[in-house]
Scaffold this active site. Structure first.
Site, PDB file in Angstrom:
ATOM      1  N   GLY A 241       0.887  -1.164   0.128  1.00  0.00           N
ATOM      2  CA  GLY A 241      -0.196   0.035   0.097  1.00  0.00           C
ATOM      3  C   GLY A 241       0.765   1.267   0.057  1.00  0.00           C
ATOM      4  O   GLY A 241       0.234   2.334  -0.254  1.00  0.00           O
ATOM      5  N   ALA A 242       2.062   1.370   0.203  1.00  0.00           N
ATOM      6  CA  ALA A 242       2.935   2.332   0.113  1.00  0.00           C
ATOM      7  C   ALA A 242       2.856   3.239  -1.101  1.00  0.00           C
ATOM      8  O   ALA A 242       2.535   4.401  -1.092  1.00  0.00           O
ATOM      9  CB  ALA A 242       4.512   1.979   0.497  1.00  0.00           C
ATOM     10  N   GLY A 243       2.842   2.397  -2.253  1.00  0.00           N
ATOM     11  CA  GLY A 243       2.679   3.178  -3.577  1.00  0.00           C
ATOM     12  C   GLY A 243       1.263   3.777  -3.728  1.00  0.00           C
ATOM     13  O   GLY A 243       1.156   4.888  -4.337  1.00  0.00           O
TER      14      GLY A 243
END
Length: 328
Positions: free
Chosen positions: A264-266
């Site tokens: 989920g970082a992107g």
């Protein structure tokens, strides 16, 4: 009449898949070795919608879920997070997609998908909420929705409708090779809609995959540039990101945090970026302002890696601003 602020903000619509990731209770093991799994809501476009809403933006999600316990749970999570859910359809004959995701000892991920077919693959063009799509100022999508029909046709129509209505098109291919019939097909389909986007974000791995080059440099990135683009971004994990526009390019450093899970970082990065450009697209031509936005987006991406799962880890504006202030 007093306004609550959210409803008059410009709308960011995310199109694509929402699913459940099953994540092992223990990190650093293979799927076969995992003693148990925790369910975590996910799916890149849905993560982006929730990231936008959590940062105070106005977000909607367009996609299809199974008319099952998991599908209803996911729709509930979108609503709880303030995402407009009028673009969601339910399929009575197909299940909500599942993915088993293991975090290797190095924090990177391995995937195994259950889609045979899953509800998101069965979204048909005639099921689209065109009114919602036409009201988008930004329309964001990935490439998983291009893999099979009828979802592919729905994706292409939604893109056309959004573009005709004047939306900024944002594309994060979000490569998941196990879902494609072959590498060639993945590359060809991901690039089949490349020219139409305004903003494109690729990871360093996706850059290598799409260009066939193992160099992560400006020349390689610019081989993906198209005349229509306003902004091309290459995210480099803990090394930050590189940005390219018609008139300038550069890089913005990452923030150093204790990474637990990169899931989920992107999506958090993209949500933060879209939140900041939806009000005023002129920032895409103003390097100092764009750098500031990318710093904020990097902070949001970094915070998301400090907890397991994507959605629970997505930051609030206060979280992100605190990290930006602290610097490194």
């Amino acid at each position: 009449m007093a306004s609550n602020g959210v409803n008059d903000k410009p709308l960011i619509v995310s199109f694509g898949e929402m699913l459940i990731d099953f994540v092992p209770t223990v990190s650093g093991v293979s799927l076969a070795e995992a003693p148990g799994f925790v369910k975590a809501p996910g799916g890149a476009p849905a993560n982006v919608a929730i990231a936008v809403a959590r940062l105070g933006g106005k977000a909607a999600f367009v996609g299809k879920l199974g008319d099952d316990e998991f599908g209803n749970m996911l729709a509930g999570i979108l609503k709880e997070n303030g995402v407009i859910a009028t673009g969601i359809n339910f399929d009575t004959g197909a299940r909500t997609a599942l993915a088993f995701v293991t975090l290797r000892a190095d924090g990177e991920r391995e995937f195994m998908f259950y889609r045979n077919p899953s509800a998101d693959m069965l979204l048909r063009p005639e099921e689209l909420n065109l009114e919602l799509i036409r009201s988008a100022k930004v329309f964001h999508y990935g490439s998983i929705s291009l893999i099979v029909e009828p979802c592919r046709s729905a994706h292409l129509q939604a893109m056309r409708v959004a573009k005709d209505a004047g939306a900024l098109l944002s594309y994060d291919p979000n490569l998941r090779l196990p879902l494609w019939p072959s590498e060639e097909e993945a590359r060809e389909q991901i690039l089949s809609i490349w020219d139409e986007a305004d903003v494109v974000k690729v990871s360093d791995n996706e850059l290598e995959f799409l260009t066939g080059s193992n160099k992560i440099d400006d020349e390689t990135a610019m081989s993906l540039w198209r005349p229509n683009f306003k902004l091309l971004l290459v995210t480099l994990g803990e090394k930050g990101c590189n940005y390219y526009t018609k008139n300038f390019h550069g890089s913005v450093e990452a923030f150093h945090v204790d990474t637990v899970d990169t899931t989920g970082a992107g999506d958090s990065f993209v949500g933060a970026l879209l939140c900041k450009i939806v009000d005023d697209q002129s920032v895409l031509e103003d390097e100092p302002r764009l750098r500031e936005i990318l710093r904020f987006a990097n902070a949001c991406g970094a915070i998301t890696t400090t907890k397991k799962g994507a959605i629970p880890a997505l930051p609030t504006p206060a979280d992100a601003l605190k990290l930006v202030k602290e610097g490194k």
